[in-house]
Design a protein around this motif. Structure first.
Motif, short mmCIF file in Angstrom:
data_model
loop_
_atom_site.label_atom_id
_atom_site.label_comp_id
_atom_site.label_asym_id
_atom_site.label_seq_id
_atom_site.Cartn_x
_atom_site.Cartn_y
_atom_site.Cartn_z
N PRO A 43 -41.27 -14.60 29.05
CA PRO A 43 -40.61 -15.46 28.17
C PRO A 43 -41.48 -15.99 26.81
O PRO A 43 -42.40 -16.49 27.18
N PRO A 125 -39.63 -7.46 34.69
CA PRO A 125 -38.60 -7.86 34.57
C PRO A 125 -37.58 -8.07 35.50
O PRO A 125 -36.59 -9.22 35.29
N LEU A 126 -37.69 -7.40 36.62
CA LEU A 126 -36.92 -7.69 37.71
C LEU A 126 -37.25 -9.00 38.40
O LEU A 126 -36.33 -9.89 38.85
N LEU A 128 -38.49 -11.62 36.96
CA LEU A 128 -38.11 -12.71 35.97
C LEU A 128 -36.51 -12.82 35.62
O LEU A 128 -36.04 -13.99 35.84
N ARG A 129 -35.75 -11.76 36.09
CA ARG A 129 -34.45 -11.95 36.23
C ARG A 129 -33.96 -12.97 37.56
O ARG A 129 -33.22 -13.85 37.52
N ASP A 130 -34.69 -12.42 38.68
CA ASP A 130 -34.75 -13.19 39.90
C ASP A 130 -34.87 -14.55 39.84
O ASP A 130 -34.50 -15.46 40.35
N TRP A 131 -36.29 -14.69 39.28
CA TRP A 131 -36.68 -16.06 38.85
C TRP A 131 -35.53 -17.06 38.27
O TRP A 131 -35.36 -18.27 38.85
N ALA A 132 -35.07 -16.58 37.16
CA ALA A 132 -34.24 -17.39 36.45
C ALA A 132 -32.81 -17.69 37.22
O ALA A 132 -32.46 -18.68 36.74
N ALA A 133 -32.72 -16.74 38.02
CA ALA A 133 -31.58 -16.96 38.87
C ALA A 133 -31.80 -17.87 40.19
O ALA A 133 -30.64 -17.88 40.90
N TYR A 140 -41.96 -6.94 44.77
CA TYR A 140 -41.40 -5.94 43.78
C TYR A 140 -42.08 -4.56 43.73
O TYR A 140 -43.14 -4.61 43.45
#
Length: 498
Positions: A43, A125-126, A128-133, A140
């Motif tokens: 990001p 990206p997978l 980062l998506r889970d981290w943000a959630a 991974y």
């Protein structure tokens, strides 16, 4: 988020050029391209700091500043990576790891919180998506291969260029060949995937605009894996790009079939390629067949090397002993081949079976696997039980190294190469003060103090008066020899793990 991008230290290896770099006052050959690419995928509002332990220390202040550490490492960096991860864990950082070391050994690093493996364009990206959630997983992985046309340019702004002798970029991943001992196809597949020509030029522009004028290494597994795109698009664009520019001599890795395509050879030299690393491996056809090195089988390998040299390329070579088909005659045959070919930088190693390769699986099935793969091709170790008597193999390997890097033999090989070599005119060289200073340091270290001083002066004076066009290269190769001898002295002292 404040993220430390950490690149562990390398041991003293053949390709570290540690003992040569001090002549030009550099600390490392290349910056960590993988981490710089990962940085570009993070990001944009995250704060990033790169710490390359090959050029600087990891300070307590860095650990106190960060929330997260992202560690990338090759197998040869295992010891340093273990130390770095322990420090990050002690500091309470979230630790994310990726790269070839963890591709096969992630289960051995309990202190790592998250592994982002395989190709980062897909798996990061997978994460980062889970981290943000707020629900990141520990592992991974993906069986897919990345589309390199989506890969962003490296974050050159994170790098202090002054520490490095060369920069590096990537055009393609994957190799069309399937050598049994090679981990490239296990990680990246056999279909070469490429960036667009515009991406390549943009990355070079980024280096040029930041003031870089030195060498650039294309880190491709096999640069000529997709010949059509190279010949029709990339190389013509590089030829045009470098017009009016100084510096930027290119080097890369290729397969021997480059010598079969005169147009491709001509275009590469015109585009500014000066050096290529080629996996020769062995002059023995039975051993080539054993390891599925089909592109090398049944050809006159010395003539192949000479074709590339005469086109204007310095050929660096990889050589291996320890194949099941090898007999004790292989040691003298390797020495003879290396000398006749004029391959100055000849990396000779004992055969290893990296994790994920077909050789690894075969050794596992045959019950011959021993301990971990060291990741250092020339450290005199093997991770499987060879067919040849171990002492014979160990002694023969030592004989190759002590012979080809002894001053008289090494300098004779340098002259064999330079005698018929005509450097390409496509690269306008930039000889800065550090390179002039390196010449004078070579006079002191090699021409006065060194045990090779007689050979050094013979070569330097020969080049100055008989081949002035290759004078700077003669000095460079003399300095390389200093490094190679130091490495060989370490290697032959290593006990074989087998």
């Amino acid at each position: 988020m404040r993220v430390l991008l950490l690149y562990p230290g390398f041991p003293d290896t053949f390709w570290s050029f540690k003992h040569a770099l001090h002549f030009i006052r550099k600390q490392a050959t290349f910056p960590p391209l993988g981490l710089l690419t990962i940085a570009a995928l993070l990001p944009s509002h995250w704060e990033l700091r790169l710490v390359d332990l090959n050029v600087e220390r990891l300070r307590d202040q860095d650990l106190q500043w960060a929330d997260m550490a992202m560690v990338s490492a090759m197998v040869a960096q295992r010891d340093s990576a273990t130390e770095v991860i322990a420090r990050c864990s002690q500091a309470g950082l979230t630790i994310v790891a990726g790269g070839p070391l963890f591709f096969g050994e992630h289960q051995d690093f309990a202190q790592v919180d998250h592994f982002v493996l395989d190709e980062g364009e897909i798996t990061l990206p997978l994460f980062l998506r889970d981290w943000a959630a707020g629900k990141p997983q520990r592992l991974y992985r993906t069986a897919e291969y990345a589309d390199l046309t989506t890969t962003p340019p490296p974050r050159w702004d994170l790098v202090d260029f002054k520490h490095y002798s060369d920069m590096c970029i990537q055009f393609s991943r994957g190799c069309p060949f399937d050598c049994e001992f090679c981990s490239i196809t296990a990680m990246f597949g056999r279909r070469p995937r490429v960036k667009t020509t515009a991406q390549v030029l943009s990355e070079l522009d980024g280096l040029y605009e930041r003031g870089w004028r030195g060498g650039v290494f294309f880190v491709d597994d096999n640069f000529i894996g997709n010949k059509r795109v190279l010949k029709d698009e990339v190389l013509p664009a590089l030829i045009k790009w470098r017009q009016g520019k100084r510096g930027f001599g290119f080097h890369t890795e290729v397969s021997v079939n480059l010598a079969d395509d005169s147009d491709l050879l001509r275009l590469m030299v015109a585009a500014g390629f000066q050096k290529v690393f080629v996996g020769i491996e062995t002059p023995d056809n039975l051993s080539l067949a054993e390891c599925n090195k089909r592109q090398n089988e049944g050809r006159d390998l010395i003539a192949t090397v000479r074709t590339m040299q005469q086109a204007g390329l310095e050929v660096q070579g990889g050589f291996i002993v320890g194949f099941d088909a090898d007999t004790p005659s292989i040691f003298e045959r390797q020495i003879e081949f290396i000398q006749q070919s004029g391959i100055v930088a000849a990396m000779v190693g004992l055969l290893q079976a990296p994790h994920g390769t077909r050789l690894y699986k075969r050794m596992e099935q045959e019950g011959r696997l021993l301990e971990q793969f060291s990741g250092n091709n020339t450290d005199n170790t093997m991770n499987f039980e060879p067919k040849m008597d171990l002492k014979t193999l160990h002694d023969g390997y030592q004989r190759i190294l002590t012979t080809i890097y002894s001053p008289s033999v090494y300098y004779r090989r340098v002259k064999t190469f330079l005698a018929d070599y005509h450097p390409p005119t496509s690269v306008r060289r930039v000889l800065g003060r550090e390179y002039i200073a390196a010449f004078f340091r070579s006079i002191i270290e090699l021409g006065i103090k060194g045990k090779e001083r007689y050979e050094y002066w013979k070569l330097v004076l020969w080049a100055a008066f008989r081949r002035p066009a290759v004078f700077s290269q003669a000095v460079t190769l003399a300095i390389y020899g200093f490094h190679f001898r130091r490495i060989c002295e370490l290697d032959v002292a290593q006990p074989d793990s087998a």
